[in-house]
Enzyme design. Sequence first.
Site, PDB file in Angstrom:
ATOM      1  N   HIS A 144      42.237  -8.159  27.761  1.00 21.70           N
ATOM      2  CA  HIS A 144      40.758  -7.683  27.629  1.00 21.70           C
ATOM      3  C   HIS A 144      40.648  -6.282  28.178  1.00 21.70           C
ATOM      4  CE1 HIS A 144      39.956 -11.997  27.445  1.00 21.70           C
ATOM      5  NE2 HIS A 144      38.624 -11.520  26.856  1.00 21.70           N
ATOM      6  N   LYS A 180      36.847  -5.564  32.649  1.00 21.68           N
ATOM      7  CA  LYS A 180      36.529  -7.217  32.793  1.00 21.68           C
ATOM      8  C   LYS A 180      36.548  -7.497  34.286  1.00 21.68           C
ATOM      9  CE  LYS A 180      37.388 -11.496  30.891  1.00 21.68           C
ATOM     10  NZ  LYS A 180      36.130 -12.211  31.014  1.00 21.68           N
TER      11      LYS A 180
HETATM   12  P1  NAD Z   1      28.836  -5.088  31.447  1.00 22.82           P
HETATM   13  O1  NAD Z   1      29.133  -5.006  32.884  1.00 22.82           O
HETATM   14  O2  NAD Z   1      28.830  -4.233  30.450  1.00 22.82           O
HETATM   15  O3  NAD Z   1      27.130  -5.494  31.458  1.00 22.82           O
HETATM   16  C1  NAD Z   1      26.692  -6.603  32.512  1.00 22.82           C
HETATM   17  C2  NAD Z   1      25.257  -5.883  32.676  1.00 22.82           C
HETATM   18  O4  NAD Z   1      24.677  -6.988  33.405  1.00 22.82           O
HETATM   19  C3  NAD Z   1      25.208  -4.564  33.442  1.00 22.82           C
HETATM   20  O5  NAD Z   1      24.340  -3.666  32.650  1.00 22.82           O
HETATM   21  C4  NAD Z   1      24.791  -5.031  34.805  1.00 22.82           C
HETATM   22  O6  NAD Z   1      23.742  -4.078  35.391  1.00 22.82           O
HETATM   23  C5  NAD Z   1      23.829  -6.449  34.169  1.00 22.82           C
HETATM   24  N1  NAD Z   1      23.419  -7.218  35.389  1.00 22.82           N
HETATM   25  C6  NAD Z   1      24.269  -7.603  36.529  1.00 22.82           C
HETATM   26  N2  NAD Z   1      23.718  -8.479  37.411  1.00 22.82           N
HETATM   27  C7  NAD Z   1      22.534  -8.844  36.662  1.00 22.82           C
HETATM   28  C8  NAD Z   1      21.127  -9.671  37.014  1.00 22.82           C
HETATM   29  N3  NAD Z   1      21.396 -10.335  38.144  1.00 22.82           N
HETATM   30  N4  NAD Z   1      20.360  -9.762  35.969  1.00 22.82           N
HETATM   31  C9  NAD Z   1      20.168  -8.822  35.117  1.00 22.82           C
HETATM   32  N5  NAD Z   1      21.362  -7.995  34.768  1.00 22.82           N
HETATM   33  C10 NAD Z   1      22.375  -8.106  35.574  1.00 22.82           C
HETATM   34  O7  NAD Z   1      29.617  -6.656  31.047  1.00 22.82           O
HETATM   35  P2  NAD Z   1      29.866  -6.911  29.399  1.00 22.82           P
HETATM   36  O8  NAD Z   1      30.974  -6.508  28.912  1.00 22.82           O
HETATM   37  O9  NAD Z   1      28.732  -6.855  28.755  1.00 22.82           O
HETATM   38  O10 NAD Z   1      30.188  -8.339  29.832  1.00 22.82           O
HETATM   39  C11 NAD Z   1      29.105  -9.364  30.224  1.00 22.82           C
HETATM   40  C12 NAD Z   1      29.585 -10.721  30.328  1.00 22.82           C
HETATM   41  O11 NAD Z   1      29.882 -11.341  29.147  1.00 22.82           O
HETATM   42  C13 NAD Z   1      31.018 -10.688  31.104  1.00 22.82           C
HETATM   43  O12 NAD Z   1      30.966 -11.970  31.911  1.00 22.82           O
HETATM   44  C14 NAD Z   1      32.022 -11.129  29.838  1.00 22.82           C
HETATM   45  O13 NAD Z   1      33.169 -11.635  30.438  1.00 22.82           O
HETATM   46  C15 NAD Z   1      31.273 -11.603  29.271  1.00 22.82           C
HETATM   47  N6  NAD Z   1      31.531 -11.841  27.781  1.00 22.82           N
HETATM   48  C16 NAD Z   1      31.325 -13.111  26.865  1.00 22.82           C
HETATM   49  C17 NAD Z   1      31.786 -13.094  25.677  1.00 22.82           C
HETATM   50  C18 NAD Z   1      31.472 -14.181  24.953  1.00 22.82           C
HETATM   51  O14 NAD Z   1      31.810 -14.309  23.847  1.00 22.82           O
HETATM   52  N7  NAD Z   1      31.193 -15.422  25.673  1.00 22.82           N
HETATM   53  C19 NAD Z   1      32.113 -11.886  24.871  1.00 22.82           C
HETATM   54  C20 NAD Z   1      32.203 -10.725  25.739  1.00 22.82           C
HETATM   55  C21 NAD Z   1      32.010 -10.803  27.048  1.00 22.82           C
END
Ligand code: NAD
Length: 266
Positions: A155, A159
């Site tokens: 990844h 992450k």
């Molecule tokens: P990122 O860090 O770019 O975005 C996360 C966002 O959440 C940030 O903007 C942050 O400010 C916000 N945030 C944090 N706490 C919060 C809260 N309490 N309320 C509202 N917003 C809040 O991360 P990302 O790359 O977008 O990934 C997010 C999650 O999704 C990770 O856990 C990642 O592993 C997961 N993910 C899952 C899949 C899937 O298919 N299930 C795919 C990609 C990423």
Amino acid sequence: MEKIRVAVSGALGRMGREVCRTVLATEGLELVDAYDSRAAGEDLGPVLGTAPTGIVVRELTPQHLQQYSPQVLVDFTTPLSVMQNITLSLEAGVRPVVGTTGITGADLEHIREMVKKRGIGAIIAPNFALGAVLLMKFAAAAARFFPQAEIIELHHDQKIDAPSGTALKTAEMIAAARLRQPQSREELIKLPGVRGGLQDGINIHSIRLSGLVAHQEVIFGGEGQTLSLRHDSYDRRSFMPGVVLAIKKVPALDDLVYGLENILDL
Ligand code: NAD
């Protein structure tokens, strides 16, 4: 037909922005609210690189959740905040569709209880990419014939959690499908951690590098042969068809569904 009213938490993040773009562009869905803990009251449009949308990004609170009465909350935030967000959502009668990883087995049990109590459905998927779900299914099929397997998940370097939720779920599925256990053997470990982490007797190796998005390889070992299965998400758009499907399915559910494979006709 009435549109499904959708809110997104983590709207300023990499996945959240992609989900907002997708919901805005998908027939039958309406984006009604956007939440992020980094919100500074900005309009969502410029965040997405579009014209103003009239949707202001704000913090996720019970009051904000009530105001525009979304039916579904899509959460892509952080492992540290996801349980609180799911709780807020269910307490407000809003069905969560969750992609955030780092949810433990104990968390899942807790969510299942909350879902039952409220009588409204929820979908949690460690991976919304169809190819990754197919890889897990093919891995479970291969595990019946190849008891030895190791998982390499790769990844991007931002992450937070390791190993990935997909790797843990793949290991679980392989372990459940195995007809016999691989033979254990003594190893001389000269560097702690060099053989990865063990889940259900399967070694998982996590690689974090800039340039990567989300990738996984499962290598099965057999006598005189190996079998490699690999999936690569090169772009976050790869997750969007799965997210849209979950948004459309969740209003009809009254239970927790864990894993995209359970709502796909595979
Ligand atoms: P990122 O860090 O770019 O975005 C996360 C966002 O959440 C940030 O903007 C942050 O400010 C916000 N945030 C944090 N706490 C919060 C809260 N309490 N309320 C509202 N917003 C809040 O991360 P990302 O790359 O977008 O990934 C997010 C999650 O999704 C990770 O856990 C990642 O592993 C997961 N993910 C899952 C899949 C899937 O298919 N299930 C795919 C990609 C990423």
